[in-house]
Every structure is written in C-alpha cells, then in structure tokens.
Scaffold this motif. Structure first.
Motif, PDB file in Angstrom:
ATOM      1  N   PHE A 168       0.823  -1.208   0.000  1.00  0.00           N
ATOM      2  CA  PHE A 168       0.000   0.000   0.000  1.00  0.00           C
ATOM      3  C   PHE A 168       0.862   1.265   0.000  1.00  0.00           C
ATOM      4  O   PHE A 168       0.608   2.190  -0.768  1.00  0.00           O
ATOM      5  CB  PHE A 168      -0.907  -0.030   1.228  1.00  0.00           C
ATOM      6  N   PHE A 169       1.928   1.256   0.855  1.00  0.00           N
ATOM      7  CA  PHE A 169       2.767   2.441   0.919  1.00  0.00           C
ATOM      8  C   PHE A 169       3.448   2.699  -0.417  1.00  0.00           C
ATOM      9  O   PHE A 169       3.535   3.836  -0.871  1.00  0.00           O
ATOM     10  CB  PHE A 169       3.809   2.293   2.025  1.00  0.00           C
ATOM     11  N   ILE A 170       3.932   1.625  -1.050  1.00  0.00           N
ATOM     12  CA  ILE A 170       4.592   1.813  -2.335  1.00  0.00           C
ATOM     13  C   ILE A 170       3.613   2.344  -3.366  1.00  0.00           C
ATOM     14  O   ILE A 170       3.912   3.292  -4.113  1.00  0.00           O
ATOM     15  CB  ILE A 170       5.195   0.471  -2.804  1.00  0.00           C
ATOM     16  N   GLY A 171       2.416   1.772  -3.391  1.00  0.00           N
ATOM     17  CA  GLY A 171       1.423   2.217  -4.368  1.00  0.00           C
ATOM     18  C   GLY A 171       1.054   3.667  -4.163  1.00  0.00           C
ATOM     19  O   GLY A 171       0.943   4.445  -5.117  1.00  0.00           O
ATOM     20  N   VAL A 172       0.890   4.040  -2.889  1.00  0.00           N
ATOM     21  CA  VAL A 172       0.524   5.430  -2.601  1.00  0.00           C
ATOM     22  C   VAL A 172       1.661   6.367  -3.006  1.00  0.00           C
ATOM     23  O   VAL A 172       1.431   7.438  -3.570  1.00  0.00           O
ATOM     24  CB  VAL A 172       0.173   5.584  -1.107  1.00  0.00           C
ATOM     25  N   ALA A 173       2.910   5.925  -2.738  1.00  0.00           N
ATOM     26  CA  ALA A 173       4.047   6.781  -3.105  1.00  0.00           C
ATOM     27  C   ALA A 173       4.087   6.979  -4.617  1.00  0.00           C
ATOM     28  O   ALA A 173       4.352   8.086  -5.102  1.00  0.00           O
ATOM     29  CB  ALA A 173       5.345   6.164  -2.610  1.00  0.00           C
ATOM     30  N   LEU A 174       3.800   5.912  -5.376  1.00  0.00           N
ATOM     31  CA  LEU A 174       3.832   6.031  -6.835  1.00  0.00           C
ATOM     32  C   LEU A 174       2.670   6.888  -7.338  1.00  0.00           C
ATOM     33  O   LEU A 174       2.842   7.710  -8.237  1.00  0.00           O
ATOM     34  CB  LEU A 174       3.793   4.651  -7.480  1.00  0.00           C
ATOM     35  N   ALA A 175       1.485   6.698  -6.742  1.00  0.00           N
ATOM     36  CA  ALA A 175       0.324   7.475  -7.189  1.00  0.00           C
ATOM     37  C   ALA A 175       0.517   8.943  -6.853  1.00  0.00           C
ATOM     38  O   ALA A 175       0.137   9.828  -7.626  1.00  0.00           O
ATOM     39  CB  ALA A 175      -0.942   6.936  -6.538  1.00  0.00           C
ATOM     40  N   GLU A 176       1.124   9.180  -5.691  1.00  0.00           N
ATOM     41  CA  GLU A 176       1.293  10.547  -5.235  1.00  0.00           C
ATOM     42  C   GLU A 176       2.292  11.301  -6.099  1.00  0.00           C
ATOM     43  O   GLU A 176       2.221  12.528  -6.195  1.00  0.00           O
ATOM     44  CB  GLU A 176       1.768  10.487  -3.790  1.00  0.00           C
ATOM     45  N   SER A 177       3.210  10.586  -6.723  1.00  0.00           N
ATOM     46  CA  SER A 177       4.258  11.288  -7.456  1.00  0.00           C
ATOM     47  C   SER A 177       3.677  12.077  -8.624  1.00  0.00           C
ATOM     48  O   SER A 177       4.251  13.102  -9.004  1.00  0.00           O
ATOM     49  CB  SER A 177       5.316  10.310  -7.931  1.00  0.00           C
ATOM     50  N   THR A 178       2.507  11.650  -9.171  1.00  0.00           N
ATOM     51  CA  THR A 178       1.915  12.457 -10.250  1.00  0.00           C
ATOM     52  C   THR A 178       1.510  13.825  -9.719  1.00  0.00           C
ATOM     53  O   THR A 178       1.718  14.847 -10.377  1.00  0.00           O
ATOM     54  CB  THR A 178       0.690  11.750 -10.847  1.00  0.00           C
ATOM     55  N   ALA A 179       0.957  13.846  -8.491  1.00  0.00           N
ATOM     56  CA  ALA A 179       0.608  15.135  -7.895  1.00  0.00           C
ATOM     57  C   ALA A 179       1.858  15.973  -7.673  1.00  0.00           C
ATOM     58  O   ALA A 179       1.843  17.192  -7.852  1.00  0.00           O
ATOM     59  CB  ALA A 179      -0.121  14.921  -6.574  1.00  0.00           C
ATOM     60  N   ILE A 180       2.960  15.292  -7.312  1.00  0.00           N
ATOM     61  CA  ILE A 180       4.199  16.025  -7.060  1.00  0.00           C
ATOM     62  C   ILE A 180       4.721  16.617  -8.367  1.00  0.00           C
ATOM     63  O   ILE A 180       5.241  17.734  -8.387  1.00  0.00           O
ATOM     64  CB  ILE A 180       5.238  15.088  -6.417  1.00  0.00           C
ATOM     65  N   TYR A 181       4.565  15.882  -9.478  1.00  0.00           N
ATOM     66  CA  TYR A 181       4.985  16.456 -10.765  1.00  0.00           C
ATOM     67  C   TYR A 181       4.192  17.724 -11.046  1.00  0.00           C
ATOM     68  O   TYR A 181       4.746  18.730 -11.515  1.00  0.00           O
ATOM     69  CB  TYR A 181       4.786  15.450 -11.911  1.00  0.00           C
ATOM     70  N   GLY A 182       2.880  17.677 -10.759  1.00  0.00           N
ATOM     71  CA  GLY A 182       2.062  18.870 -10.940  1.00  0.00           C
ATOM     72  C   GLY A 182       2.562  20.027 -10.103  1.00  0.00           C
ATOM     73  O   GLY A 182       2.647  21.172 -10.562  1.00  0.00           O
ATOM     74  N   LEU A 183       2.920  19.702  -8.844  1.00  0.00           N
ATOM     75  CA  LEU A 183       3.440  20.735  -7.946  1.00  0.00           C
ATOM     76  C   LEU A 183       4.721  21.334  -8.495  1.00  0.00           C
ATOM     77  O   LEU A 183       4.898  22.566  -8.509  1.00  0.00           O
ATOM     78  CB  LEU A 183       3.696  20.133  -6.565  1.00  0.00           C
ATOM     79  N   VAL A 184       5.607  20.456  -8.989  1.00  0.00           N
ATOM     80  CA  VAL A 184       6.888  20.951  -9.504  1.00  0.00           C
ATOM     81  C   VAL A 184       6.661  21.860 -10.707  1.00  0.00           C
ATOM     82  O   VAL A 184       7.262  22.937 -10.811  1.00  0.00           O
ATOM     83  CB  VAL A 184       7.806  19.761  -9.855  1.00  0.00           C
ATOM     84  N   VAL A 185       5.739  21.438 -11.601  1.00  0.00           N
ATOM     85  CA  VAL A 185       5.470  22.258 -12.784  1.00  0.00           C
ATOM     86  C   VAL A 185       4.909  23.606 -12.376  1.00  0.00           C
ATOM     87  O   VAL A 185       5.332  24.664 -12.879  1.00  0.00           O
ATOM     88  CB  VAL A 185       4.496  21.515 -13.727  1.00  0.00           C
ATOM     89  N   SER A 186       3.963  23.608 -11.416  1.00  0.00           N
ATOM     90  CA  SER A 186       3.389  24.894 -11.021  1.00  0.00           C
ATOM     91  C   SER A 186       4.427  25.760 -10.318  1.00  0.00           C
ATOM     92  O   SER A 186       4.396  26.987 -10.460  1.00  0.00           O
ATOM     93  CB  SER A 186       2.154  24.678 -10.145  1.00  0.00           C
ATOM     94  N   LEU A 187       5.343  25.127  -9.573  1.00  0.00           N
ATOM     95  CA  LEU A 187       6.394  25.933  -8.937  1.00  0.00           C
ATOM     96  C   LEU A 187       7.310  26.558  -9.984  1.00  0.00           C
ATOM     97  O   LEU A 187       7.695  27.729  -9.865  1.00  0.00           O
ATOM     98  CB  LEU A 187       7.228  25.068  -7.995  1.00  0.00           C
ATOM     99  N   ILE A 188       7.624  25.763 -11.019  1.00  0.00           N
ATOM    100  CA  ILE A 188       8.463  26.309 -12.086  1.00  0.00           C
ATOM    101  C   ILE A 188       7.776  27.508 -12.726  1.00  0.00           C
ATOM    102  O   ILE A 188       8.388  28.537 -13.007  1.00  0.00           O
ATOM    103  CB  ILE A 188       8.760  25.215 -13.139  1.00  0.00           C
ATOM    104  N   LEU A 189       6.434  27.388 -12.914  1.00  0.00           N
ATOM    105  CA  LEU A 189       5.696  28.483 -13.528  1.00  0.00           C
ATOM    106  C   LEU A 189       5.637  29.693 -12.606  1.00  0.00           C
ATOM    107  O   LEU A 189       5.705  30.838 -13.062  1.00  0.00           O
ATOM    108  CB  LEU A 189       4.282  28.031 -13.891  1.00  0.00           C
ATOM    109  N   LEU A 190       5.492  29.444 -11.298  1.00  0.00           N
ATOM    110  CA  LEU A 190       5.355  30.561 -10.361  1.00  0.00           C
ATOM    111  C   LEU A 190       6.673  31.305 -10.188  1.00  0.00           C
ATOM    112  O   LEU A 190       6.712  32.524 -10.164  1.00  0.00           O
ATOM    113  CB  LEU A 190       4.886  30.051  -9.001  1.00  0.00           C
ATOM    114  N   PHE A 191       7.759  30.558 -10.034  1.00  0.00           N
ATOM    115  CA  PHE A 191       9.054  31.182  -9.736  1.00  0.00           C
ATOM    116  C   PHE A 191       9.944  31.186 -10.967  1.00  0.00           C
ATOM    117  O   PHE A 191      11.105  30.819 -10.907  1.00  0.00           O
ATOM    118  CB  PHE A 191       9.742  30.445  -8.581  1.00  0.00           C
ATOM    119  N   ARG A 192       9.359  31.592 -12.118  1.00  0.00           N
ATOM    120  CA  ARG A 192      10.164  31.618 -13.330  1.00  0.00           C
ATOM    121  C   ARG A 192      11.327  32.581 -13.172  1.00  0.00           C
ATOM    122  O   ARG A 192      11.176  33.646 -12.598  1.00  0.00           O
ATOM    123  CB  ARG A 192       9.313  32.084 -14.501  1.00  0.00           C
TER     124      ARG A 192
END
Lengths: 254, 74
Positions: B50-74
């Motif tokens: 379960f922990f591994i699955g959640v970590a993998l599923a969560e990483s898509t949200a983290i990619y979104g976060l990283v992209v939005s951070l890149i956009l915010l702090f250009r």
C-alpha cells in the motif's frame, strides 16, 4: 483596502520565494575552476558530521554486553539487515550498509529543520535550519547513486553481456522501455523527494505567515515529522525494491 | 492578458494533477481496507504494498506541484 491586501499577498509570496531560494555561501577555487558551495551543501555536511560523530561515539568502546548506545546501534544495524534480507532474500545483506546509510542520512537531513524556532509577532528566530532536500541537486545526487548501485549490482550479478541480454527480456520488443526505465526511475525518485519536502516547507511557511499562533507546531507534526519520516521510508523502500529487482530479474522472468 | 497572468493560470491548471493522485490513493486505500478485512493476518505485507502504491500514485501530484512551482518562480 484592496491594494493593501494585494501588497500583503505579495509580501508572503516574496517571503516564500526568499525562503526556498538557495544562497551561495562561498566559492572554492580549484585548478582555475570556481566551485560554488551553497547552504544546502553545508547543511548536508552538517548531517554527515552528525552521523559520523554518532557512529564514532557509539563504536568507540564495544563490549560483549552492550550498553544503551551500543544496543541502539546494534538494533539499527540488525533492522537494516533484516529489512534488506526480507525484501531481497539472503543476497540483500551485502546492500544493507548502503541502505542503512541512506536511511540515516535522509532521516537526519529531513528531521533537522524541526529544530528551528517558530517566529512571529516581531520575534525573529535566532537561527534557522532549512530542509536541504529543497535543492533538487541533492535529491538528484542521491537518486543517481541509487541507480548506480542498481546498475552495478545487475552487472556484477550476470556480467556486462548478461546485463545487456536482460534488457531484451521478457521480449526483445521491450528494449526501449527497459532502457527508459533506467532514466525514469532516478528522475521520479529525485522529484518525489524534492517535491514532497519543498511542498511541505512552503505549506509550513504559509501556515506560519497566516496563523502564527497555535497552528504551526501541530501542522509541523504532520508536515515536518510525519512527512520527513515517510519520505525517508519511501525512498529507501523503493531503492531496495529496485536493487532487489535488479538481482532477481532472471528468476522472475524464467 | 500578459505573460504573468497566463503563467498563474497555467500554474493553477497544473495542480489539477492532484485529482488523479487523489483518486488513485483513494482506490488504493479502499482496496487495502477491503483486503485487510478479508485477511487480517496478511496486514503487514498489504501495508507494505500500500505504501509503495501510494508513493507512486502521489508522485503524479508532485509532478504537478513541480510544474506549477516552475511556472510561479520563473
């Protein structure tokens, strides 16, 4: 009124931008090249120094009947051994030192920022420890070392030709995907650690700016303590699984 | 609209990746609860997966976060 509110928002945004920015503390000149040393690198040296000092202090006078510090260290080593063997089988014992070091480094580095006093109401914290994992270079370095161990263990297990042949399994058609996997795994490892720690750091800064009393310590239990430990566990668990897959791929496919 | 406002909207859109992560983690948690209820003696192993699955599923949200951070702090 509206103008004041927007100025307030800008100041919070500026504070966060300043908080996550990485400063260059000093530069080392080596053979005509300038190597900038940032504060995250110094933070990682501090984490290393703490681990090395603890390891030396604990193993200075070993006894047959362990005292408390030695017993804790033995329990940690035994736990790393049993964890690696539980996931990878008996071959995992060789990788237990690497994984244990990774876990200790990540745990110390992720939990050190909790020592920062919380400011507010004109009180400026005398010192501040920022999470070093907000620098993507550090998480990228960690995941690069993990993928190097994965590649190395796979090549050591079956030789260069055997490793090249393992890229063609289960069918030759899978070759591009198997090669892509070696690129995607370290990137996702690095981005997961970086994004989680940076996200938690930004959210904590927002909470401290908006509700400076009461909320930060409670939210910090989740975002600093739980998330820091969780990301340590996830990073080490995923590296263990990757290494385990690299050594056991033949049995799994045949 | 100038460049900054478009980047702000894009940063907001990037956070929509959290929808997928939320759905994935919800499904994983539901299935974990189901399987632990069916086989309580296997709960240790199930939690590990379960922990591994959640970590993998969560990483898509983290990619979104990283992209939005890149956009915010250009």
């Amino acid at each position: 009124m509206e103008r004041q509110a927007s100025e307030e928002a800008v100041s919070i945004g500026q504070r966060i931008t300043e908080a996550i920015s990485i400063r260059t503390v000093f530069t080392i000149r080596l053979f005509g090249n300038e190597i900038p040393i940032s504060d995250t690198v110094i933070g990682s040296w501090v984490a290393m120094a703490i681990i090395v000092a603890a390891a030396i202090a604990v193993t200075r006078r070993l006894r047959d009947v362990p005292r408390r510090p030695q017993a804790i260290a033995e329990a940690f080593v035994e736990f790393a051994d049993s964890f690696a063997c539980g996931v990878m089988g008996p071959a995992g014992k060789a990788y237990a030192p690497f994984l244990g070091t990774l876990a200790a480094y990540l745990a110390v580095a992720n939990l050190l920022p909790m020592l920062t006093p919380i400011g507010g109401f004109g009180f400026e914290p005398p010192f501040e420890i920022k999470p070093i994992m907000r620098d993507i270079n550090i998480t990228a370095g960690l995941s690069a070392s993990v993928i190097a161990v994965v590649l190395g263990s796979s090549i050591a297990k079956r030789g260069v030709l055997g490793w090249a042949a393992s890229l063609l399994k289960p069918v030759a058609f899978m070759l591009p995907f198997n090669i892509l996997e070696y690129a995607i795994r370290p990137v996702s490892l690095a981005l997961r650690l970086f994004g989680n720690i940076l996200g938690a750091f930004i959210i904590m800064r927002l909470i401290e700016a908006l509700v400076p009393i009461g909320a930060p310590p409670i939210a910090g239990l989740y975002f600093d303590l739980f998330d820091g430990v969780m990301q340590t566990v996830v990073f080490v668990y995923l590296s263990t699984i990757f290494i385990g897959e690299a050594i056991h791929m033949e049995e799994a496919h045949e | 609209m100038n460049e900054t406002s478009i980047a702000l909207i894009a940063a907001g859109v990037a956070v929509l990746s959290g929808v997928g992560a939320g759905l994935g983690i919800g499904i994983a948690t539901g299935k974990t609860a189901e399987s632990i209820a069916r086989q309580p003696e296997a709960s240790g192993k199930i939690q590990g997966i379960f922990f591994i699955g959640v970590a993998l599923a969560e990483s898509t949200a983290i990619y979104g976060l990283v992209v939005s951070l890149i956009l915010l702090f250009r």
